[in-house]
Scaffold this active site. Structure first.
Site, PDB file in Angstrom:
ATOM      1  N   ARG A 153     -15.989   1.643  -2.452  1.00 50.64           N
ATOM      2  CA  ARG A 153     -15.802   0.262  -2.010  1.00 50.64           C
ATOM      3  C   ARG A 153     -16.012   0.191  -0.509  1.00 50.64           C
ATOM      4  O   ARG A 153     -15.488   1.029   0.230  1.00 50.64           O
ATOM      5  CB  ARG A 153     -14.389  -0.226  -2.358  1.00 50.64           C
ATOM      6  CG  ARG A 153     -14.168  -1.658  -1.935  1.00 50.64           C
ATOM      7  CD  ARG A 153     -12.820  -2.169  -2.372  1.00 50.64           C
ATOM      8  NE  ARG A 153     -11.751  -1.626  -1.549  1.00 50.64           N
ATOM      9  CZ  ARG A 153     -10.478  -1.923  -1.754  1.00 50.64           C
ATOM     10  NH1 ARG A 153     -10.113  -2.718  -2.748  1.00 50.64           N
ATOM     11  NH2 ARG A 153      -9.550  -1.426  -0.978  1.00 50.64           N
ATOM     12  N   ASN A 188      -4.384  -6.820  -7.823  1.00 54.36           N
ATOM     13  CA  ASN A 188      -3.334  -6.869  -6.790  1.00 54.36           C
ATOM     14  C   ASN A 188      -3.507  -8.130  -5.947  1.00 54.36           C
ATOM     15  O   ASN A 188      -2.563  -8.882  -5.708  1.00 54.36           O
ATOM     16  CB  ASN A 188      -3.422  -5.653  -5.856  1.00 54.36           C
ATOM     17  CG  ASN A 188      -3.293  -4.347  -6.605  1.00 54.36           C
ATOM     18  OD1 ASN A 188      -2.772  -4.319  -7.700  1.00 54.36           O
ATOM     19  ND2 ASN A 188      -3.778  -3.277  -6.009  1.00 54.36           N
ATOM     20  N   ASP A 189      -4.734  -8.339  -5.498  1.00 49.79           N
ATOM     21  CA  ASP A 189      -4.980  -9.521  -4.677  1.00 49.79           C
ATOM     22  C   ASP A 189      -5.130 -10.767  -5.538  1.00 49.79           C
ATOM     23  O   ASP A 189      -4.638 -11.833  -5.166  1.00 49.79           O
ATOM     24  CB  ASP A 189      -6.228  -9.323  -3.807  1.00 49.79           C
ATOM     25  CG  ASP A 189      -5.897  -8.542  -2.551  1.00 49.79           C
ATOM     26  OD1 ASP A 189      -4.880  -8.877  -1.911  1.00 49.79           O
ATOM     27  OD2 ASP A 189      -6.615  -7.587  -2.226  1.00 49.79           O
ATOM     28  N   CYS A 210      -9.215  -2.719 -11.565  1.00 49.45           N
ATOM     29  CA  CYS A 210      -8.823  -1.586 -10.723  1.00 49.45           C
ATOM     30  C   CYS A 210      -7.568  -1.863  -9.913  1.00 49.45           C
ATOM     31  O   CYS A 210      -7.185  -1.072  -9.069  1.00 49.45           O
ATOM     32  CB  CYS A 210      -9.969  -1.160  -9.808  1.00 49.45           C
ATOM     33  SG  CYS A 210     -10.413  -2.415  -8.604  1.00 49.45           S
ATOM     34  N   GLU A 225     -11.248 -10.723  -6.823  1.00 51.45           N
ATOM     35  CA  GLU A 225      -9.859 -10.735  -6.368  1.00 51.45           C
ATOM     36  C   GLU A 225      -9.510 -12.012  -5.620  1.00 51.45           C
ATOM     37  O   GLU A 225      -8.371 -12.232  -5.240  1.00 51.45           O
ATOM     38  CB  GLU A 225      -9.544  -9.495  -5.535  1.00 51.45           C
ATOM     39  CG  GLU A 225     -10.551  -9.164  -4.452  1.00 51.45           C
ATOM     40  CD  GLU A 225     -10.267  -7.829  -3.763  1.00 51.45           C
ATOM     41  OE1 GLU A 225      -9.200  -7.247  -3.975  1.00 51.45           O
ATOM     42  OE2 GLU A 225     -11.137  -7.400  -2.988  1.00 51.45           O
ATOM     43  N   ARG A 259     -11.159   3.746  -2.132  1.00 50.48           N
ATOM     44  CA  ARG A 259     -10.865   2.876  -0.989  1.00 50.48           C
ATOM     45  C   ARG A 259     -11.321   3.603   0.270  1.00 50.48           C
ATOM     46  O   ARG A 259     -10.691   4.582   0.676  1.00 50.48           O
ATOM     47  CB  ARG A 259      -9.370   2.588  -0.896  1.00 50.48           C
ATOM     48  CG  ARG A 259      -8.806   1.711  -2.009  1.00 50.48           C
ATOM     49  CD  ARG A 259      -7.304   1.536  -1.823  1.00 50.48           C
ATOM     50  NE  ARG A 259      -6.733   0.468  -2.617  1.00 50.48           N
ATOM     51  CZ  ARG A 259      -6.110   0.647  -3.793  1.00 50.48           C
ATOM     52  NH1 ARG A 259      -6.010   1.856  -4.302  1.00 50.48           N
ATOM     53  NH2 ARG A 259      -5.596  -0.382  -4.434  1.00 50.48           N
ATOM     54  N   ARG A 313       1.853 -10.261  -1.673  1.00 54.72           N
ATOM     55  CA  ARG A 313       2.150  -9.034  -2.418  1.00 54.72           C
ATOM     56  C   ARG A 313       3.119  -8.113  -1.690  1.00 54.72           C
ATOM     57  O   ARG A 313       3.659  -7.182  -2.287  1.00 54.72           O
ATOM     58  CB  ARG A 313       0.838  -8.288  -2.753  1.00 54.72           C
ATOM     59  CG  ARG A 313       0.063  -7.825  -1.547  1.00 54.72           C
ATOM     60  CD  ARG A 313      -1.363  -7.450  -1.911  1.00 54.72           C
ATOM     61  NE  ARG A 313      -1.554  -6.031  -2.122  1.00 54.72           N
ATOM     62  CZ  ARG A 313      -2.743  -5.456  -2.279  1.00 54.72           C
ATOM     63  NH1 ARG A 313      -3.850  -6.192  -2.288  1.00 54.72           N
ATOM     64  NH2 ARG A 313      -2.860  -4.178  -2.458  1.00 54.72           N
ATOM     65  N   HIS A 333       0.800  -1.215   0.000  1.00 61.49           N
ATOM     66  CA  HIS A 333       0.000   0.000   0.000  1.00 61.49           C
ATOM     67  C   HIS A 333       0.840   1.276   0.000  1.00 61.49           C
ATOM     68  O   HIS A 333       0.438   2.268  -0.577  1.00 61.49           O
ATOM     69  CB  HIS A 333      -1.034  -0.047   1.128  1.00 61.49           C
ATOM     70  CG  HIS A 333      -2.171  -0.943   0.756  1.00 61.49           C
ATOM     71  ND1 HIS A 333      -2.315  -2.208   1.264  1.00 61.49           N
ATOM     72  CD2 HIS A 333      -3.172  -0.800  -0.148  1.00 61.49           C
ATOM     73  CE1 HIS A 333      -3.375  -2.782   0.705  1.00 61.49           C
ATOM     74  NE2 HIS A 333      -3.907  -1.955  -0.151  1.00 61.49           N
TER      75      HIS A 333
HETATM   76  C1  PEP Z   1      -6.747  -5.163  -5.587  1.00 60.22           C
HETATM   77  O1  PEP Z   1      -6.639  -6.089  -4.793  1.00 60.22           O
HETATM   78  O2  PEP Z   1      -6.361  -5.224  -6.778  1.00 60.22           O
HETATM   79  C2  PEP Z   1      -7.344  -3.898  -5.141  1.00 60.22           C
HETATM   80  C3  PEP Z   1      -7.569  -2.935  -6.009  1.00 60.22           C
HETATM   81  O3  PEP Z   1      -7.590  -3.747  -3.818  1.00 60.22           O
HETATM   82  P1  PEP Z   1      -6.492  -3.368  -2.716  1.00 60.22           P
HETATM   83  O4  PEP Z   1      -5.206  -3.047  -3.434  1.00 60.22           O
HETATM   84  O5  PEP Z   1      -7.017  -2.216  -1.942  1.00 60.22           O
HETATM   85  O6  PEP Z   1      -6.416  -4.627  -1.922  1.00 60.22           O
HETATM   86 MG    MG Z   2      -7.710  -6.052  -2.932  1.00 61.14          MG
END
Ligand code: PEP
Ligand code: MG
Length: 754
Positions: A505, A626-627, A674, A603, A469, A637, A362
């Site tokens: 979200r 990402n997830d 996203c 995800e 977020r 990650r 993050h």
């Molecule tokens: C993701 O997981 O791709 C996502 C956009 O959510 P976050 O990065 O907040 O987990």
């Molecule tokens: Mg995520």
């Protein structure tokens, strides 16, 4: 065996420098395996030779002088094979190479084990015996275990040694630290080390401004800890037996001992600030206690650590002047939190260098959102030595240059100016529609909300908000934000973008995002209680959030609600019921709120295979790559050890997205992406080929991606995707897309090289 191993590793870890570490290794190994000689050869990264760097048994004057080619001798053989070589009579082996300078004539038995860190041979640990004999299995196993554990310490000491010599040599020399690209761009500035509170090990050395002020602050903290301990002892006297209470007396004695206080004051007077001086004293005492034979005394090391932490906490709670941030501040830390980042005025923040994490942590996402270059995951970074040093962070390649020479500076200044030109060029796409040359519209949305306040800024670019977020309003509080507080925050975001759509979200905490007032401790937080799971277990929190969102949309009607981490249909059903309940309540209360669009994040891999059932229930899908990448590939990650395996252009990730798009479109439901992948120009081209309907990214990436969309026909992107899916390796796919962008004259977008 285990104790010996632990002790050696501890001693090596706390050695002051690389040479000190190597000396400890050879002397302890010689003793514990009862051999005649123990030596360490390390690879010289420049010449690719092995250099004898320490020995106990051979002639000392050979150290630093004896060099063996990469494939030379038995040492070369250990390196080639990447496994132990155990030979009864070395001189009679065909690969043996006699070295006269070391005085090694009398030795016959030979055992060499490679020292390997992250798949690369750093050196070879060699033991020798006068007699002709093969080393026993258990001896070999011991040395293999030891070498594996020492590799990290050696690699850390090597990086640290390089930095120290770059900083202390009179002639200009740059030290290079290799990490991972975190956020594109080049930062040139001065390092400012940040560290978590009360973490003594993380305290850097820092030049002292006023010795007397530092001494006074230290002594005041010691006095405060003394009072605390007396107070604890008094309170506990009725509850604890005398022998347990004696612990407090022991701590008080330690606290009053001249060695602890006097030594720290000495370090301050020698020029280190109080927290750094305290760290020096405490770590020396800890080392002494940890190397003691007696297990009771060894345990006292943790008492010393505890005392150190207590003193530090008091020093840190004394109001200190807020650090003056100079222009061109590059934040450096083992770990950097959102709040540490937020403390630096944005016009002073040049870059971020973080020892842990990867581009999808993050803090990196935050850096991308702010358009700040970041380098992540420099595993062996000597953080404490970097404070105040001139530094360059190359967020494209993931390199950090400490004490850069004039030449290096000039090179990067040039890169920076090219980057400015590119940004100028990218401005040309501002205001232009995001449409491919063959007429396919691919709306580009923004990811916002991670940076406090971003949600209220009016962004003229972007077709709306693809991901807001909502964690941040929760993270910034000392308790759950009330409905009214949330209402204000959401409404300002909806208002700023109206009539463009905004996907809010619902709360996605857990994993690496912990609320300070709602701590959850789990062994596997990313597989634990996060996202929708927490919301459904706490309807009182979820309903308040949904009501705030719905009320915020009144009059704007541009709200979509998006649910994170959905892994089963029943979760979705319960969430939908709760949303309907909140909606019904508001209507009953006379608030004419419109039913929002409802979508889910894809995800979790299980959701990929349930699109049909989900599509019947929701209005849209948004793929959280990402997830999804971390769960599909089983790669954390945030873990820099496995970051090279974290590849969004992995064929499995691409095929999963393909499957989602095909299924969803069969039901006429749009799919967006996203995750950070959407903001990566090469990956965006792949997503265009996958027929994703829209993309959502941080504002700083939007112009690059728009340029890609406006440059490639979707039909061309579909053909490219077919070629990409024939390749089996993620890196080959990445290289293919980078080459295509370069051929298309968009090379500047992918300087990251990857
Ligand atoms: C993701 O997981 O791709 C996502 C956009 O959510 P976050 O990065 O907040 O987990
Ligand atoms: Mg995520």
């Amino acid at each position: 065996m285990l104790n010996t191993l632990r002790r050696i590793v501890q001693e090596v870890n706390s050695a002051p420098d690389l040479q000190g570490a190597l000396e400890i290794i050879v002397s302890r190994v010689k003793l514990s395996v009862s051999v005649d000689v123990a030596s360490v050869y390390l690879l010289d990264a420049g010449t690719r030779d092995f250099v004898l760097r320490a020995t106990n048994g051979l002639r000392k004057d050979a150290v630093g002088k004896v060099r063996l080619g990469y494939h030379e001798g038995l040492v070369g053989m250990v390196c080639e094979r990447e496994e132990p070589v155990n030979i009864e009579d070395a001189p009679s082996h065909p690969r043996y190479r006699f070295i006269s300078e070391t005085g090694e004539n009398p030795y016959h038995g030979f055992l060499g084990v490679p020292i390997i860190q992250h798949g690369k041979v750093l050196g070879v640990l060699v033991v020798r015996q006068r007699e002709t004999r093969k080393f026993r299995d258990d001896e070999e196993a011991f040395l293999v275990t030891l070498a594996a554990q020492l590799a990290g310490a050696i690699s850390h000491a090597l990086a640290s040694g390089e930095v120290t010599s770059a900083l202390t040599r009179t002639e200009a020399m740059t030290a290079v630290l290799r990490g991972l690209p975190g956020s594109p761009g080049v930062a040139i500035g001065l390092a400012l080390v940040v560290y978590p509170p009360a973490n003594l090990e993380a305290i850097p050395d820092r030049a002292v401004a006023d010795t007397e002020v530092e001494v006074a602050s230290f002594e005041a903290a010691v006095a405060a800890v003394r009072d605390d301990l007396r107070d604890y002892a008094n309170r506990m006297s009725a509850l604890l037996p005398a022998e347990e209470l004696a612990l407090f007396d022991a701590l008080l004695l330690m606290l009053d001992s001249d060695s602890l206080v006097g030594e720290t004051v000495q370090h301050i007077r020698a020029g280190n600030w109080a927290p750094g001086a305290l760290r020096e004293t405490i770590s020396r005492h800890v080392r002494v206690f940890e190397s003691m034979e007696d297990s009771y005394l060894r345990e006292r090391a943790s008492d010393i650590r505890d005392l150190g932490r207590r003193i530090l906490t008091h020093m840190q709670s004394t109001p200190v002047e807020r650090t003056e941030f100079s222009a061109g501040t590059v934040l450096v830390g083992e770990d950097i939190s959102a709040s540490q980042l937020a403390e630096v005025p944005i016009d002073r923040l040049a870059g971020i260098v973080c020892a842990s994490g990867s581009s999808s942590s993050h803090v990196a996402i935050l850096a991308q959102a702010l358009g700040i270059p970041a380098v992540m995951g420099i595993k062996d970074m000597p953080v404490g030595r970097l404070d105040g040093q001139a530094i360059i962070a190359d967020g494209y390649r993931g390199d950090v240059f400490v004490n850069p020479t004039v030449l290096v500076r000039e090179e990067f200044a040039l890169l920076q100016s090219q980057e400015t030109e590119l940004t100028e060029l990218l401005r040309n796409v501002a205001g232009q529609p995001s449409v491919t040359p063959d007429g396919v519209e691919v709306p580009l949305y923004l990811n916002i909300g991670l940076v406090s306040g971003t949600g209220t800024e009016v962004h003229s670019e972007g077709d709306g908000v693809g991901l807001y977020r909502t964690e941040v309003p929760f993270l910034m509080q000392v308790r759950f934000p009330s409905e009214e507080e949330q209402l204000r925050i959401y409404r300002s975001a909806l208002e700023a973008f109206a009539p463009r759509p905004v996907n809010l979200r619902t709360l996605d905490v857990g994993g690496d995002k912990m609320l300070p007032y709602f701590p959850v401790y789990e062994d596997n937080p990313f597989l634990g209680w996060r996202g929708i799971r927490i919301s459904l277990d706490h309807p009182e929190i979820f309903l308040v959030q949904i009501r705030a969102m719905l009320r915020a949309s009144l009059g704007f009607n541009n709200l979509n609600i998006m649910l994170p981490m959905v892994s089963s249909v029943s979760e979705l059903d319960i969430a939908m019921t709760l949303i309907s309940q909140a909606h019904g309540e508001l209507l009953e209360d006379g608030m004419p709120v419109m039913r929002p669009g409802i979508g889910i994040m894809i995800e979790v891999p299980s959701a990929v295979y349930q699109i049909e059932a989900m599509a019947k229930r929701v209005d849209f899908f948004s793929i959280g790559t990402n997830d999804l990448t971390q769960y599909l590939l089983a790669v954390d990650r945030n873990n820099s050890r496995v970051a090279s395996l974290y590849q969004c252009l992995h064929p499995a990730v691409l095929r999963a997205i393909q499957q989602v798009v095909e299924q969803a479109q069969r039901y006429g439901k749009p799919v967006s992406v996203c995750g950070e992948m959407a903001g990566d120009p090469a990956a965006a081209l792949a997503l265009l080929g996958l027929r994703v309907n829209s993309l959502s990214m941080s504002v700083s990436n939007l112009p690059r991606v728009k340029w890609v969309i406006r440059s490639f026909a979707q039909s061309e992107a579909i053909e490219l995707l077919e070629q990409a899916l024939e390749l089996e390796e993620p890196r080959a796919i990445r290289t293919m897309y980078n080459q295509i962008l370069e051929q298309g004259g968009l090379g500047g977008l992918v300087r990251a090289g990857n």
